[in-house]
Design a protein around this motif. Structure first.
Motif, short mmCIF file in Angstrom:
data_model
loop_
_atom_site.label_atom_id
_atom_site.label_comp_id
_atom_site.label_asym_id
_atom_site.label_seq_id
_atom_site.Cartn_x
_atom_site.Cartn_y
_atom_site.Cartn_z
N CYS A 26 0.83 -1.21 0.00
CA CYS A 26 0.00 0.00 0.00
C CYS A 26 0.86 1.25 0.00
O CYS A 26 1.95 1.26 0.56
CB CYS A 26 -0.95 0.01 1.20
SG CYS A 26 -2.22 1.28 0.96
N PHE A 28 -0.49 4.13 1.17
CA PHE A 28 -0.97 4.92 2.31
C PHE A 28 -0.57 4.20 3.59
O PHE A 28 -0.18 3.03 3.56
CB PHE A 28 -2.51 5.03 2.28
CG PHE A 28 -3.04 6.14 1.39
CD1 PHE A 28 -2.31 6.64 0.33
CD2 PHE A 28 -4.30 6.67 1.62
CE1 PHE A 28 -2.82 7.64 -0.49
CE2 PHE A 28 -4.82 7.68 0.82
CZ PHE A 28 -4.07 8.16 -0.24
N TYR A 32 -5.60 3.21 11.21
CA TYR A 32 -6.43 2.08 11.64
C TYR A 32 -6.08 0.79 10.91
O TYR A 32 -6.69 -0.24 11.14
CB TYR A 32 -7.92 2.40 11.43
CG TYR A 32 -8.22 2.93 10.05
CD1 TYR A 32 -8.22 2.09 8.95
CD2 TYR A 32 -8.47 4.28 9.83
CE1 TYR A 32 -8.47 2.56 7.68
CE2 TYR A 32 -8.72 4.77 8.56
CZ TYR A 32 -8.72 3.89 7.49
OH TYR A 32 -8.95 4.37 6.22
N GLY A 92 -4.40 -4.34 0.59
CA GLY A 92 -3.47 -3.36 0.06
C GLY A 92 -4.18 -2.38 -0.88
O GLY A 92 -5.37 -2.27 -0.86
N ASN A 121 -7.93 3.50 -2.42
CA ASN A 121 -7.76 4.76 -1.69
C ASN A 121 -7.80 5.95 -2.66
O ASN A 121 -7.75 7.10 -2.23
CB ASN A 121 -6.47 4.76 -0.86
CG ASN A 121 -5.21 4.60 -1.69
OD1 ASN A 121 -5.15 5.00 -2.85
ND2 ASN A 121 -4.18 4.02 -1.10
FE1 SF4 Z 1 -3.72 1.19 2.56
FE2 SF4 Z 1 -6.35 0.93 2.34
FE3 SF4 Z 1 -5.07 0.10 4.58
FE4 SF4 Z 1 -5.27 2.71 4.07
S1 SF4 Z 1 -6.98 1.28 4.45
S2 SF4 Z 1 -3.38 1.62 4.70
S3 SF4 Z 1 -5.17 2.78 1.88
S4 SF4 Z 1 -4.86 -0.76 2.57
#
Ligand code: SF4
Ligand code: SAM
Length: 351
Positions: A26, A28, A32, A92, A121
């Motif tokens: 990922c 980002f 959380y 991811g 995302n």
């Molecule tokens: Fe990555 Fe999605 Fe987890 Fe955010 S929610 S860290 S964008 S996998």
């Protein structure tokens, strides 16, 4: 129409929904899910000790361990023969994988698949959007936990709000429908933005999904106090909006839904912590390295990769899937003394 017996578990639940993580990587670092540093993780732990901040190390699976698009297509074909009709591509961040449109085109061509969606995302959406749409993708979900640029960066670890807002706009222009927005609500972090996010849904005519924070974060800092329950989210919404209940279309729906009486847009709340919906679960998960998980909280996985890479007939693959499904857990145990967080966390499973 399916031609093979359905995938029914030992509690009588029939599987129809397969969520496929196509990468565990990922771009980002959502607090959380995959926080970047201990300092970030400590933001929502009670003991915030910046001096001790250190990088959290992740071990990505080597790309050679990922299932190829052809292997994913084969799993979907076999699942479809056994009654799977809904597919969600996730990660991811799925758009980190190249040519996702090629996979979309393969899955759209499977006649039993009635519903194909992708969760992203949004950061890399612009460069993929047209190819995804042309390949036949109609439904898309974006994660958007904050409408405030600073708070967005604090939550995701990236300065990306504008790109994600632009992505949502572009998705609408390209005719993606429905467009859903997922926001994980965390106490003290973005719960003050619940009304603003609902307003955004109304203005943009998109579907807003508030999600209770689950103990699937890689830093294992989840505490019940951080969860803003469905009841509380709804109370805050009802103070500001006139909402009308939308009856569930299927028993397996994860979100309780409402429409605005005076406008378009829809609100949903997904409450796996305060109001678990395990009794009607029809979901299976396939990880990027080819493991089937029968529950988000499974402590055991079932490795399909060696079977897929060997010489196995369709009926044998179907029988393997049926055997796996027969072992599906009855329910999760969040909040109970015997709860054990799985080794793999959300970004490595696929939400
Ligand atoms: Fe990555 Fe999605 Fe987890 Fe955010 S929610 S860290 S964008 S996998
Ligand atoms: N990277 C993509 C994205 O963020 O949309 C797809 C993968 S992400 C794991 C899928 C969904 O899981 C996101 O909507 C995210 O908000 C949600 N999620 C991640 N960690 C969560 C947690 N601990 N509790 C509840 N939802 C979570």
């Amino acid at each position: 129409m399916t031609s093979a017996p359905s995938l029914v578990d030992s509690f009588g639940r029939t599987m129809r929904d397969l969520r496929i993580s196509i990468t565990d990587r990922c771009n980002f670092r959502c607090l959380y899910c995959l926080p970047e540093t201990e300092e970030a993780a400590n933001f929502y732990r009670d003991r915030f000790v910046p001096a001790k901040a250190k990088e959290i190390n992740y071990s990505w699976k080597p790309k050679s361990q990922f299932l190829t698009y052809e292997e994913i297509e084969r799993v979907v074909q076999v699942g479809a023969e056994c009654g799977i009709s809904k597919i969600r591509l996730t990660g991811g961040e799925p758009l980190l994988r190249r040519n996702v449109d090629r996979l979309v085109a393969k899955l759209v061509a499977i006649p039993q698949i009635e519903d194909l969606a992708l969760t992203t995302n949004g950061f890399l959406f612009a460069q993929n959007a047209e190819a995804l749409r042309s390949a036949g993708l109609k439904r898309i979900s974006f994660s958007l936990d904050s409408l405030d640029a600073g708070n967005f960066e604090r939550i995701t670890g990236r300065d990306g709000l504008k790109l994600v807002l632009d992505a949502i706009k572009q998705a609408r222009e390209l005719g993606f429908s429905p467009i859903k927005i997922n926001a994980v609500v965390m106490r003290g972090l973005n719960d003050h933005e619940i009304v603003a996010l609902a307003n955004f849904a109304q203005e943009q005519e998109v579907i807003m999904r508030f999600i209770e924070f689950m103990p699937l974060d890689s830093s294992r800092a989840w505490q019940k106090d951080h969860v803003v329950s469905k009841k509380e989210i709804l109370e805050r919404l009802l103070e500001r909006f006139d909402l009308e209940d939308i009856p569930p279309a299927h028993a397996s729906e994860t979100a309780r839904r409402w429409r605005f009486r005076n406008g378009s847009g829809e609100i949903g709340i997904i409450a796996p912590v305060s109001e678990p919906f395990c009794g009607n679960c029809d979901r299976l998960r396939l990880t990027s390295d080819g493991k089937i998980r029968t529950c988000l909280f499974s402590l055991h996985e079932h490795d399909l990769k060696p079977i897929l890479r060997g010489e196995v007939s369709e009926p044998d693959l179907q029988a393997t899937l049926r055997g796996i499904v027969s072992k599906k857990e009855e329910r999760h145990h969040i909040g109970e003394t015997d709860f054990v967080q799985p080794d793999r966390t959300m970004s490595f499973i696929g939400g």
